[in-house]
Structures are given as structure tokens and as C-alpha cells.
Design an enzyme around this catalytic site. Structure first.
Site, PDB file in Angstrom:
ATOM      1  N   HIS A 193      -4.243  29.170  16.021  1.00  0.00           N
ATOM      2  CA  HIS A 193      -3.858  27.798  16.404  1.00  0.00           C
ATOM      3  C   HIS A 193      -3.188  27.057  15.244  1.00  0.00           C
ATOM      4  O   HIS A 193      -3.200  25.832  15.190  1.00  0.00           O
ATOM      5  CB  HIS A 193      -5.070  26.983  16.907  1.00  0.00           C
ATOM      6  CG  HIS A 193      -5.688  27.549  18.149  1.00  0.00           C
ATOM      7  ND1 HIS A 193      -7.043  27.746  18.294  1.00  0.00           N
ATOM      8  CD2 HIS A 193      -5.119  27.989  19.301  1.00  0.00           C
ATOM      9  CE1 HIS A 193      -7.294  28.275  19.479  1.00  0.00           C
ATOM     10  NE2 HIS A 193      -6.154  28.434  20.113  1.00  0.00           N
ATOM     11  N   ARG A 255     -14.165  33.483  26.460  1.00  0.00           N
ATOM     12  CA  ARG A 255     -14.517  34.245  25.247  1.00  0.00           C
ATOM     13  C   ARG A 255     -15.880  33.795  24.725  1.00  0.00           C
ATOM     14  O   ARG A 255     -16.177  32.599  24.723  1.00  0.00           O
ATOM     15  CB  ARG A 255     -13.452  34.040  24.161  1.00  0.00           C
ATOM     16  CG  ARG A 255     -12.216  34.875  24.372  1.00  0.00           C
ATOM     17  CD  ARG A 255     -11.138  34.537  23.383  1.00  0.00           C
ATOM     18  NE  ARG A 255     -10.059  33.799  24.033  1.00  0.00           N
ATOM     19  CZ  ARG A 255      -9.069  33.201  23.398  1.00  0.00           C
ATOM     20  NH1 ARG A 255      -9.019  33.249  22.089  1.00  0.00           N
ATOM     21  NH2 ARG A 255      -8.133  32.553  24.058  1.00  0.00           N
ATOM     22  N   GLU A 398       3.157  22.215  20.021  1.00  0.00           N
ATOM     23  CA  GLU A 398       3.410  23.457  19.272  1.00  0.00           C
ATOM     24  C   GLU A 398       4.887  23.827  19.287  1.00  0.00           C
ATOM     25  O   GLU A 398       5.424  24.343  18.306  1.00  0.00           O
ATOM     26  CB  GLU A 398       2.574  24.598  19.857  1.00  0.00           C
ATOM     27  CG  GLU A 398       1.088  24.436  19.574  1.00  0.00           C
ATOM     28  CD  GLU A 398       0.223  25.446  20.307  1.00  0.00           C
ATOM     29  OE1 GLU A 398      -0.809  25.827  19.765  1.00  0.00           O
ATOM     30  OE2 GLU A 398       0.583  25.838  21.442  1.00  0.00           O
TER      31      GLU A 398
END
Lengths: 414, 351
Positions: A193, A255, A398
Site C-alpha cells: 500500500h 485474509r 493511488e
């Protein structure tokens, strides 16, 4: 039909078009930025392919935004390769010029500590990185293939999520395993990230009007898929919750986050799990999904708080996040700001409220009212006036950082 | 009192302050060796057994063991076969041959059965959690002992305390009053801090990658539990004293920094779980070995007001390491597992 392009030259190209691809595990975001004399950077084409490669009752779709028009096509999208193909079809159809293409790549291993132009050597190294992030890296590479096919001769580059954390000191990234094993397989903490952290760190610094080089902050990147936390001292990552792979750290949607490493051996030896099915279970059927037994989406879990498993799943999500924030407070010896970002980070007031609850010992005092009223598309300051630590909610971008990385690359001659 | 590892039996026989200690390898002759060492076994009034792992079966740190509840002990073997099987054999022998004396079981994991859900479980599928896959913790007797020792120094019902065992297997617990709220050991003692030869917490996907290179699970187990930790950082087998208190080489300094960094991270993570902190209690069998690292760990909490004092105030068996004005206190205690076992047995007999 060919896609328009022009040779890159900053003097001639007062108006440069950079196409950016950002692969998520089940989505593909894209933006074409118009860069005017390196002063103004704005996306003029953007959209996202949703539910890519997802089998289920809900349909896949792709959105396109251009010239003030928004289009949504509900179409089967079996893979990221197919999604990229649809985007290039749209670009060709609308005769949009592309001069440079940037790609997000999650795990650059120890091959890449900064962004890189994709030449033959880079391409080989990217292929070697595939097993490092088996969910993300192969799909990014597949989009690079499609992109090269559609834009032959146009320069392409990769920006890495792991590169931002290359500043971590050995004490933070070392696994105390035998040296020969570490050297042979490059086992260490890499972190991810990074593009989001880089973007949000800059925005926090600008908002606070304090240079990043003078700030200590903890950033919580809380996504609908993966989540992580980073400790950032004076503009550099010094520790982060994800490790060699993006599996460890926080409780995520599917996860597991941190578990005892010996547990995996126990499950394979004593309970007869096959390695591939166990890894699949830890990556895709654990986390909030495994805890709640009904959803991997935190919003569903919050909506069903009356259900025991939902309450427990939410409790563990907050518990683990608080543990990491506490740890990084010690790593940084106190902080100036705590920042929440990405979808859950900016949209979910309850998560921020629970995380900041009982944190006055660390100088964190949340203004409950401000927190509940905060919008998700702008920067919001959420702390009480008396709070020693500033609490911020900052939407990340991003794609913008990937675009900026392209402008910074000396090989691009910009 | 008996304490065993996978191959050896140790014992302490206590009578009127006199201690007879012994150790032998497990073999058919072990009862004779014990009898010979202790002397008159007919004088024995109580026998205590240290159980490393009580799993889901033993939920009390200290309890009477009888032929009727022996089955519960036998059920624990599966949790740690190499250690618990031997404990079972020792207890079975004495129960059978000395039915007239009291038998006491001292369980090292029972204290942590009261951990809250979020600290007890992993974020794994429900069907795995149903198979008893969870955090068990260890050194429960030690951390339980801290809840008794802290009474004179903090409000025992409400205090937010971090209890830090310093040793070959350093481990840390968060205590809210007498209740454990988190612990660093997990399903096995490999999770958490690095140890002399154990890796501590690492990315579990490394296990899969190592297996894919052709290593067997036995080899990976050995790698993570016997060839990692300080042994890996120092590139040789070493002692804690050598790493933590004496040498000044670059490698030693880096290993020491690694230890303090990770201890501070765990402590601070648990402070966040507790929502603050009143005191840190360090305890060790050889506290002097940690004289070099305790100040380092404490100084990492100066931002919370922990005001470390170089020469602590010695108050009996407890050393106060902080200034009077320090809002967060730190203490250091000498710990003896045998004395704690004895104290627990005496307390149980009184009740």
C-alpha cells in the site's frame, strides 16, 4: 484503429496524457491524466471495472467517464486482461491520445526499491516477482501484456506498492531466520500500500502545513480488500503491518492477518490440509469472512451487529488494528497525527470511533460529532481541540501518485 | 514437585525449608532414581505435577489430581505430545503407588482460558476454530503470580498492567486487574518474541514457500524452532547472557536492539488493548542477565511518562525502577518456578 500517441518531449508536450492502471484483486481502475506544463495534473478520462473474475449472483460492470458523460456497461468480465481490453476499445473509439502508461505493481521484492520503466530487463524481473503476491502480481502483468499489445512503442512504467517501505530499518524488516535461508530467498518484511501511503502522507503534511520531514504519523490504510498500517517518521516508512506477503498483519476481508507460523504446519501435518488449499483458505476464506461466516464486507458485518459472530468479527478487527497502532506509537515515541484512508478508513465513522476510543493515554481524543459528520471525499480533521494528536480522514488517490511517479522517472526524459 | 521436558524429569522435594533437587533422563529406572535421591518417600505428603499444556481440558491453574479426573489430564496429551505424555506417565505412577497423599496439577496454560474472544482467537474459518485452533499462551503460572505480587503497588482490581517474563522464551501478557487480556505466545510458543532458537512471529507464507523448495515439514519445524531467533541473528548458538548483557560487537548490539524493539512493540500493542497503563512488571529467574535491556525497553516508553531510574529502590523481592513522580511505574522481580509451584500448592491445601 490505432491509439494516438506522441513522442515524449516536455517542451513540445505542454499537454501530456498519462494512462494509469491500478489492479485490485477483483477490480481494475484506470485514469488518463492531462498534465499541463507539469503544473496542473487532472484526470479527464476515468472509470473502473467491477467484479472482475468474480463468480456470483451480481453482474460485472465497467464505468467510463469522459467529457462530462458517464457510461456504465454491464458485461461479463472474466479477467483483468478482458477488462483492460474493454478500456482500450473505449480509448480507441473515442480517439483519445495516450503518451505514457503507468501500472501499479504490488510486490517488487528486493528487485525494485523505486518505480521503473518497463524494458526487457524490468520485464524479466517482474516475472520473477509473480509468486511473491500471487493474487495481485499476475493480474498486473496480464494488464501490462494487453497494454503493450495495444500501445506498441509507447513507454510504460511500473510503480511499486512495496517500494515506499524500502526505507524501513533492518530492526523492522528482519526475520530472525538463518542467514543462508534469508539470503537465498530474500525473506524480509516488504510491506505494501506504499502508493497510498505516499499520497496520504503528502496530503496530511500539506493540510497540517508542516513539512513531512518534521512529522511523525501513523497511517491506517483500511480497504475493502486489504488493509495495513504504517509508522512514518519524517517522511519515511519505518515499520508496517504487512510482511513478506500481503497476508499478514491486520484482520482483512478474507485474509487472516497475523497467525502463529507453526499453526500452518500443524494443519498440514495433523489435519491433513494440502498446502495449496490451506494457503487458499488463509487468503480467501479467513479474515472477516472466516470469523463472521456470512460476509467479507465490513458494512454487512456492522449492519448485523445483533448476530454474535458479526459482533465478534468486528471486535477482532478493531482489536488487531489498535494493537498495531499501539506498537507504532512506541516505535515512533509518540506521534503528531493518525490518519485514516482508503474506502473503510474514510467512509466508516464507527471504525474510527472504536479505534480512537480509550486512546487518551496516547494523546488521541476524537470529536465524536465531527467524526460522524465527516464526508468521505474531502480531508476532514476529526480530533477535539484539546487532542495532542491530530486525527485526520484523507481520501487517497493511488492513480495520481502513479502518474507523478511517471513524471519523476529520469528515464522518461521529462 | 515434578517438572519435565520431552526427555528429562526434574524434581524438588521440600521439607521444612530444605530442598532436595534432582534430575534424570526418562527411563524405566526413573522411579528408583527419584526415590534414591529423595530418601524416605513415605514422608511425602503432597505431590505436584507441572503440566505444560492443558489445552481445552484443564481450566484451573492449580487443582487436585485424582484417579477420577485423571482422564482430563490424559486428554491433554494431544496438545503437546512430546511433553504432556511424560507428565501423564509421571502422574500415573505416583497416583497408583501413593494413593494416600494429595496430588496437585499445576497447569501453565489454564490462566489464559479467560482471554477475551479477540485475543484468544485467530481470524480463520469457523470450522478450524471449532477444532481448538486458538491462542493458548504459556507461562500462565508466572503471569498469575504477578497478579498476586502487584497487590502492594497498584489497585489490583482495576490496574492496567503489562507483565513481561524475561528468559529464553520471553513472553508478555496484558492484565486488567487479575484478568488476562492478551498474551504474546500463540497456538505454540514460537509465536510472539524471538527466543534463543525460535523465530517468533514471521509471515506464515514463508512456511509454504520453504515447503515448495522441497523442505519437509519436520525440517521447517526444526528451522523455525531450533535454528532461528538469537542463534540466527548471531549465526551461532549462544546464551541470553552473552547477547543481552555483555558483548558490544556490532552483531550483539543489533541483536539486542532487535530484542528491545520487538518487546517494546508488543508491550505498546497491549497497552492499546488495555486502553492505558499503570505499571510494567518484569520478572525473570535471572534478572541480572537482563540488566542491559530493561532500561532500554523502559526508555522507549518515556513518551508515556515512564520515568526510569538507574538505581531502583529495593523493596524486598521487588525492585522499583521508576521515580516516585512517574505516572507509569516499572518493577522487576526475581522469579522461581519451583517456589511459585510450592506457593500454589500450599495455597490450594489451605483452601
Amino acid at each position: 484503429m490505432k491509439i494516438k500517441s506522441s513522442a515524449i518531449n516536455p517542451k513540445k508536450n505542454a499537454d501530456l496524457h498519462i494512462l494509469v492502471f491500478n489492479c485490485g484483486s477483483s477490480s481494475l481502475s484506470y485514469k488518463i491524466f492531462r498534465v499541463n506544463n507539469f503544473q496542473r495534473i487532472e484526470p479527464f478520462v476515468y472509470g473502473k471495472a467491477h467484479r472482475v473474475g468474480v463468480k456470483g449472483t451480481k453482474e460485472s460492470f465497467i464505468t467510463y467517464n469522459y467529457n462530462g458523460q458517464t457510461r456504465k456497461d454491464v458485461v461479463p468480465i472474466g479477467s483483468h486482461k478482458e477488462a483492460a481490453g474493454l478500456i482500450f476499445d473505449y480509448i480507441k473509439k473515442n480517439d483519445i491520445r495516450v503518451d505514457l502508461v503507468g501500472h501499479r505493481f504490488v510486490h517488487g521484492g528486493n528487485f525494485f526499491t523505486r518505480s521503473a520503466v518497463i524494458d526487457a530487463e524490468t520485464f524479466k524481473k517482474l516475472q520473477l516477482c509473480l509468486p511473491l503476491a500471487p493474487i495481485h502480481n499476475p493480474i498486473s502483468l496480464s494488464v501490462i501484456y494487453v497494454s503493450k499489445k495495444n500501445l506498441p512503442g509507447i513507454r510504460q512504467y511500473v510503480a511499486f506498492d512495496s517500494a515506499f517501505h524500502s526505507t524501513m530499518p533492518p530492526v523492522a524488516y528482519t526475520y530472525p531466520l538463518p542467514k543462508e535461508i534469508v539470503r537465498k530467498f530474500a525473506y524480509r518484511k516488504y510491506g505494501f500500500h506504499g502508493l497510498s501511503y505516499l499520497d496520504v502522507m503528502g496530503k496530511a503534511s500539506a493540510y497540517m502545513e508542516i513539512p513531512a520531514a518534521k512529522l511523525k504519523m501513523i497511517i491506517c490504510h483500511l480497504g475493502t480488500g486489504g488493509s495495513s498500517v504504517a509508522a512514518i517518521r519524517h517522511g519515511r516508512s519505518v515499520d508496517t503491518s504487512m510482511g513478506y506477503s500481503p497476508l499478514t498483519g491486520l484482520v482483512m476481508s478474507t485474509r487472516c492477518g497475523d497467525i502463529d507460523p507453526m499453526l500452518t504446519i500443524y494443519l498440514m501435518v495433523v489435519c491433513d490440509y494440502r498446502p495449496d488449499s490451506l494457503l487458499d483458505m488463509l487468503e480467501k476464506k479467513s479474515g472477516l469472512m472466516g470469523l463472521s461466516d456470512f460476509s467479507s464486507d465490513l458494512r454487512d458485518i456492522i449492519d448485523r451487529k445483533d448476530k454474535k459472530q458479526a459482533k465478534q468479527a468486528f471486535g477482532m478487527y478493531i482489536h488487531r488494528l489498535k494493537e498495531y497502532i499501539g506498537s507504532y506509537l512506541a516505535v515512533l515515541n509518540g506521534i503528531d497525527a493518525i490518519v485514516f484512508t482508503d474506502d473503510i478508513g474514510v467512509q466508516n465513522a464507527l471504525v474510527r470511533e472504536k479505534v480512537c476510543h480509550d486512546m487518551t493515554w496516547a494523546g488521541i481524543s476524537l470529536d465524536i460529532d465531527k467524526n460522524r459528520k465527516a464526508g468521505s471525499d474531502t480531508i476532514a480533521e476529526l480530533n477535539l481541540k484539546k487532542s495532542k494528536v491530530r486525527v485526520l480522514s484523507i481520501p487517497n488517490d493511488e492513480e495520481r501518485i502513479i502518474c507523478l511517479e511517471g513524471l519523476k522517472l529520469p528515464e522518461n526524459g521529462l | 514437585m515434578f517438572y519435565n521436558d520431552a526427555f528429562h524429569i526434574r524434581w524438588h522435594a521440600v521439607q521444612g525449608g530444605r530442598v532436595i533437587a534432582g534430575r534424570c533422563k526418562f527411563s524405566p529406572a526413573w522411579p528408583d532414581i527419584v526415590a534414591e535421591n529423595i530418601g524416605d518417600v513415605k514422608q511425602i505428603k503432597v505431590i505436584g505435577y507441572f503440566l505444560h499444556h492443558g489445552g481445552q481440558c484443564i481450566k484451573k491453574s492449580v487443582s487436585f489430581l485424582t484417579p477420577q479426573n485423571f482422564g482430563e489430564l490424559a486428554k491433554c496429551v494431544k496438545y503437546l505430545p512430546e511433553y504432556n505424555d511424560l507428565t501423564c506417565k509421571i502422574a500415573s505412577y505416583w497416583l497408583k503407588n501413593f494413593p494416600g497423599v494429595s496430588h496437585v496439577l499445576l497447569c501453565d496454560t489454564a490462566f489464559f482460558t479467560r482471554l477475551p474472544y479477540s485475543a484468544l482467537n485467530y481470524a480463520i474459518p469457523h470450522h478450524l476454530r471449532r477444532q481448538n485452533i486458538r491462542r493458548y499462551g504459556r507461562f500462565g503460572l508466572g503471569h498469575h503470580w504477578i497478579t498476586k505480587q502487584m497487590q502492594a503497588h497498584v489497585d489490583v482490581l482495576r490496574a492496567k498492567v503489562i507483565s513481561v517474563y524475561l528468559g529464553d522464551h520471553t513472553n508478555i501478557s496484558a492484565l486488567n486487574g487479575k484478568r488476562p487480556m492478551a498474551t504474546s505466545f500463540g497456538f505454540t510458543p514460537v509465536e510472539g518474541m524471538l527466543s534463543l532458537t525460535g523465530s517468533g512471529s514471521i509471515d506464515p507464507t514463508i512456511v509454504f514457500y520453504l515447503h515448495a523448495t522441497g523442505m519437509s515439514f519436520k525440517e521447517i519445524t526444526k528451522l523455525l524452532s531450533q535454528k532461528s531467533g538469537f542463534a540466527a541473528l548471531m549465526e551461532k548458538k549462544t546464551s541470553l547472557a552473552a547477547v543481552l548483557n555483555t558483548g558490544k560487537s556490532e552483531k550483539i548490539m543489533a541483536a539486542r536492539d532487535f530484542y528491545c524493539y520487538n518487546a517494546a512493540k508488543l508491550i505498546a500493542g497491549f497497552i492499546a488493548v488495555l486502553g492505558g497503563i499503570d505499571a510494567v512488571f518484569f520478572f525473570a529467574e535471572k534478572p541480572d542477565e537482563f540488566g542491559g535491556v530493561i532500561p532500554d525497553i523502559c526508555r522507549r516508553f518515556a513518551f508515556l511518562g515512564l520515568n526510569y531510574k538507574k538505581n531502583g529502590d529495593n523493596g524486598g523481592n521487588i525492585l522499583n525502577l521508576t521515580e516516585k513522580s512517574s505516572p507509569v511505574k516499572a518493577f522487576c522481580l526475581r522469579y522461581s518456578k519451583w517456589e511459585v509451584m510450592e506457593g500454589n500448592i500450599v495455597e490450594l491445601l489451605k483452601t
